[in-house]
Write a protein that holds these residues in place. Structure first.
Motif, PDB file in Angstrom:
ATOM      1  N   SER A  36       0.843  -1.198   0.000  1.00 14.26           N
ATOM      2  CA  SER A  36       0.000   0.000   0.000  1.00 14.26           C
ATOM      3  C   SER A  36       0.876   1.246   0.000  1.00 14.26           C
ATOM      4  O   SER A  36       1.909   1.285   0.664  1.00 14.26           O
ATOM      5  CB  SER A  36      -0.885   0.013   1.250  1.00 14.26           C
ATOM      6  OG  SER A  36      -1.652   1.201   1.295  1.00 14.26           O
ATOM      7  N   GLY A  40      -4.635   6.609   0.441  1.00 14.30           N
ATOM      8  CA  GLY A  40      -6.102   6.629   0.391  1.00 14.30           C
ATOM      9  C   GLY A  40      -6.710   6.979   1.737  1.00 14.30           C
ATOM     10  O   GLY A  40      -6.128   7.715   2.537  1.00 14.30           O
ATOM     11  N   LYS A  41      -7.868   6.407   2.006  1.00 14.83           N
ATOM     12  CA  LYS A  41      -8.584   6.676   3.259  1.00 14.83           C
ATOM     13  C   LYS A  41      -7.818   6.087   4.435  1.00 14.83           C
ATOM     14  O   LYS A  41      -7.205   5.032   4.313  1.00 14.83           O
ATOM     15  CB  LYS A  41      -9.985   6.066   3.176  1.00 14.83           C
ATOM     16  CG  LYS A  41     -10.903   6.470   4.331  1.00 14.83           C
ATOM     17  CD  LYS A  41     -12.349   6.171   4.019  1.00 14.83           C
ATOM     18  CE  LYS A  41     -13.263   6.506   5.194  1.00 14.83           C
ATOM     19  NZ  LYS A  41     -13.260   7.920   5.568  1.00 14.83           N
ATOM     20  N   ARG A 111     -14.655  -2.324   6.216  1.00 16.51           N
ATOM     21  CA  ARG A 111     -15.754  -2.130   5.262  1.00 16.51           C
ATOM     22  C   ARG A 111     -15.336  -1.168   4.142  1.00 16.51           C
ATOM     23  O   ARG A 111     -14.737  -0.136   4.403  1.00 16.51           O
ATOM     24  CB  ARG A 111     -16.982  -1.588   6.001  1.00 16.51           C
ATOM     25  CG  ARG A 111     -18.282  -1.656   5.193  1.00 16.51           C
ATOM     26  CD  ARG A 111     -19.475  -1.295   6.059  1.00 16.51           C
ATOM     27  NE  ARG A 111     -19.646  -2.273   7.133  1.00 16.51           N
ATOM     28  CZ  ARG A 111     -19.926  -1.947   8.402  1.00 16.51           C
ATOM     29  NH1 ARG A 111     -20.068  -0.693   8.766  1.00 16.51           N
ATOM     30  NH2 ARG A 111     -20.061  -2.897   9.306  1.00 16.51           N
ATOM     31  N   ASP A 112     -15.657  -1.554   2.905  1.00 15.15           N
ATOM     32  CA  ASP A 112     -15.367  -0.723   1.719  1.00 15.15           C
ATOM     33  C   ASP A 112     -13.879  -0.413   1.543  1.00 15.15           C
ATOM     34  O   ASP A 112     -13.523   0.618   0.967  1.00 15.15           O
ATOM     35  CB  ASP A 112     -16.147   0.614   1.777  1.00 15.15           C
ATOM     36  CG  ASP A 112     -17.651   0.395   1.907  1.00 15.15           C
ATOM     37  OD1 ASP A 112     -18.152  -0.559   1.294  1.00 15.15           O
ATOM     38  OD2 ASP A 112     -18.304   1.163   2.632  1.00 15.15           O
ATOM     39  N   ALA A 113     -13.005  -1.275   2.031  1.00 14.84           N
ATOM     40  CA  ALA A 113     -11.558  -1.048   1.912  1.00 14.84           C
ATOM     41  C   ALA A 113     -11.137  -1.057   0.443  1.00 14.84           C
ATOM     42  O   ALA A 113     -11.633  -1.857  -0.357  1.00 14.84           O
ATOM     43  CB  ALA A 113     -10.803  -2.132   2.672  1.00 14.84           C
ATOM     44  N   GLN A 114     -10.229  -0.146   0.103  1.00 13.49           N
ATOM     45  CA  GLN A 114      -9.742   0.018  -1.275  1.00 13.49           C
ATOM     46  C   GLN A 114      -8.212  -0.071  -1.302  1.00 13.49           C
ATOM     47  O   GLN A 114      -7.565   0.149  -0.283  1.00 13.49           O
ATOM     48  CB  GLN A 114     -10.155   1.400  -1.816  1.00 13.49           C
ATOM     49  CG  GLN A 114     -11.647   1.653  -1.851  1.00 13.49           C
ATOM     50  CD  GLN A 114     -12.378   0.757  -2.827  1.00 13.49           C
ATOM     51  OE1 GLN A 114     -11.892   0.509  -3.935  1.00 13.49           O
ATOM     52  NE2 GLN A 114     -13.525   0.255  -2.422  1.00 13.49           N
ATOM     53  N   PRO A 115      -7.632  -0.354  -2.497  1.00 10.08           N
ATOM     54  CA  PRO A 115      -6.177  -0.302  -2.611  1.00 10.08           C
ATOM     55  C   PRO A 115      -5.641   1.070  -2.162  1.00 10.08           C
ATOM     56  O   PRO A 115      -6.295   2.096  -2.394  1.00 10.08           O
ATOM     57  CB  PRO A 115      -5.926  -0.512  -4.109  1.00 10.08           C
ATOM     58  CG  PRO A 115      -7.129  -1.269  -4.591  1.00 10.08           C
ATOM     59  CD  PRO A 115      -8.273  -0.773  -3.764  1.00 10.08           C
ATOM     60  N   ASN A 116      -4.494   1.050  -1.489  1.00  7.70           N
ATOM     61  CA  ASN A 116      -3.800   2.241  -0.959  1.00  7.70           C
ATOM     62  C   ASN A 116      -4.476   2.881   0.241  1.00  7.70           C
ATOM     63  O   ASN A 116      -4.009   3.904   0.753  1.00  7.70           O
ATOM     64  CB  ASN A 116      -3.522   3.289  -2.049  1.00  7.70           C
ATOM     65  CG  ASN A 116      -2.541   2.755  -3.074  1.00  7.70           C
ATOM     66  OD1 ASN A 116      -1.564   2.100  -2.706  1.00  7.70           O
ATOM     67  ND2 ASN A 116      -2.816   2.981  -4.344  1.00  7.70           N
ATOM     68  N   ASP A 117      -5.583   2.292   0.731  1.00  9.74           N
ATOM     69  CA  ASP A 117      -6.115   2.710   2.030  1.00  9.74           C
ATOM     70  C   ASP A 117      -5.137   2.277   3.117  1.00  9.74           C
ATOM     71  O   ASP A 117      -4.322   1.370   2.922  1.00  9.74           O
ATOM     72  CB  ASP A 117      -7.479   2.060   2.304  1.00  9.74           C
ATOM     73  CG  ASP A 117      -8.616   2.720   1.536  1.00  9.74           C
ATOM     74  OD1 ASP A 117      -8.358   3.721   0.840  1.00  9.74           O
ATOM     75  OD2 ASP A 117      -9.755   2.220   1.621  1.00  9.74           O
ATOM     76  N   PRO A 170      -8.553  -6.002  -0.230  1.00  7.66           N
ATOM     77  CA  PRO A 170      -8.051  -6.126  -1.602  1.00  7.66           C
ATOM     78  C   PRO A 170      -6.532  -5.943  -1.648  1.00  7.66           C
ATOM     79  O   PRO A 170      -5.931  -5.404  -0.707  1.00  7.66           O
ATOM     80  CB  PRO A 170      -8.748  -4.968  -2.333  1.00  7.66           C
ATOM     81  CG  PRO A 170      -8.944  -3.928  -1.276  1.00  7.66           C
ATOM     82  CD  PRO A 170      -9.193  -4.684   0.007  1.00  7.66           C
ATOM     83  N   CYS A 173      -4.153  -2.836  -0.109  1.00  4.68           N
ATOM     84  CA  CYS A 173      -4.747  -2.181   1.059  1.00  4.68           C
ATOM     85  C   CYS A 173      -3.906  -2.543   2.283  1.00  4.68           C
ATOM     86  O   CYS A 173      -3.622  -3.712   2.511  1.00  4.68           O
ATOM     87  CB  CYS A 173      -6.186  -2.641   1.264  1.00  4.68           C
ATOM     88  SG  CYS A 173      -6.936  -1.929   2.744  1.00  4.68           S
TER      89      CYS A 173
END
Length: 336
Positions: A36, A40-41, A111-117, A170, A173
């Motif tokens: 990661s 992100g978030k 929840r709703d984890a994305q790449p680079n979070d 993913p 992340c």
């Protein structure tokens, strides 16, 4: 020769490892993961349990949770609104660290984890061990954490924490976990454990391909759990000795393309100290981790592990552990 200057940032492209294999569609594939970039978030869950009025009451765990929140906000840019804190002095019943609330908060974290979070999990409280039922632990015991209502609701086993917080993530992340609890060496069931020399206790996937490990790992990568278990049952017959067998099962069912790192206060066989540092009750591991990074934010994983151990070695016998969901370069810069 040592490289000059701060450690390198993690690469952004996919990292492949192990031998190539054929997937269900007869395409050549290789296991992979992605570091990661932590751009992100950012979300965090911090849990501190003192077990007020119980026989094994602790003193420093709530302080640990609050100290980690401050550390995340000041050093890493986490926002108050994106941090959930569970402590047993909370006024809001949803913020009490009961078993149900902890499990719900873990689900919220990923929840709703994305790449680079960048997700951060911190637990300070009692830890322990229970008999392993699925054969993935070399010592025959699963690691557990104890909610404040464990006498009524029971503990939370490492297999469940892995299923909730690691499996859904993913590729790319990050989840950084810190367990400041006894017997926590492998509390998130991550398969790659590192020494202070940066060496990993890693299997030779090519050599083990013939023993069913590779097909188990690739079934897991495809989400085919039936394939995992039929391959693993073959492994159980071929592997000799519990340690080897447990290692194979862990690698087969716990490898992940996500970027999951766990720092734990001690080996599975050790306890973690509830102590006083700088006049405040604290967990020794939480204190050492925060102190190290406040002194120098630009550290590699290996430097950070060595420096945390150096702080603790002066007073405590516990040996913090670093583990990950994939083979990693421990000379890269630690970011979260």
């Amino acid at each position: 020769m040592c490289a000059e200057g701060p450690p390198q940032q993690p690469p952004s492209q996919q990292q492949s490892y192990g031998p190539s294999f054929e997937d269900a569609q007869h395409h050549q594939r290789q296991l992979y993961f992605q570091y990661s970039q932590c751009t992100g978030k950012k979300k965090a869950l911090c849990i501190g349990i003192n077990y007020f009025g119980q026989s094994a009451e602790l003193k420093g765990c709530i302080n640990d949770a609050r100290n980690v929140v401050q550390f995340l906000k000041e050093l890493w840019g986490y926002k108050e609104d994106d941090i959930v804190v569970l402590t047993d002095d909370a006024q809001n019943p949803r913020q009490i660290p009961s078993r149900d609330n902890i499990l719900a908060a873990m689900q919220w974290l990923v929840r709703d984890a994305q790449p680079n979070d960048s997700l951060f999990f911190h637990y300070s409280g009692h830890g322990g061990q229970t008999k392993d039922l699925d054969g993935d632990e070399a010592d025959g015991y699963d690691e557990v954490i104890y909610p404040n209502d464990f006498e009524r609701a029971g503990h939370i086993v490492d297999d469940i924490m892995h299923d909730i917080m690691v499996k859904p993530l993913p590729a790319g992340c990050r989840l950084t976990a810190i367990f400041d609890s006894c017997h926590s060496g492998s509390a998130l069931d991550l398969p790659y454990i590192y020494s202070t020399e940066g060496k990993v206790k890693e299997p030779n996937l090519a050599a083990e391909a013939g023993q069913g490990l590779l097909s188990a790992v690739t079934s897991y990568a495809r989400g085919d759990m039936g394939g995992v278990f039929s391959s693993v049952s073959g492994l159980l017959k071929s592997a000799t000795g519990n340690n080897q067998r447990a290692d194979k099962i862990t690698k087969a069912t716990r490898t992940s393309p996500a970027d999951v790192i766990s720092w734990s206060g001690c080996k599975d066989s050790q306890t973690s100290a509830d102590t006083v540092e700088a006049g405040q009750s604290t967990g020794a591991m939480s204190y050492a981790f925060i102190s190290c990074l406040r002194q120098n934010k630009q550290q590699s994983y290996q430097q950070l592990l060595q420096n945390i151990r150096a702080i603790l070695k002066a007073k405590y016998s516990q040996k913090p552990q670093l583990s990950s969901s994939h083979p990693m370069d421990v000379n890269l810069l630690f970011i979260c």
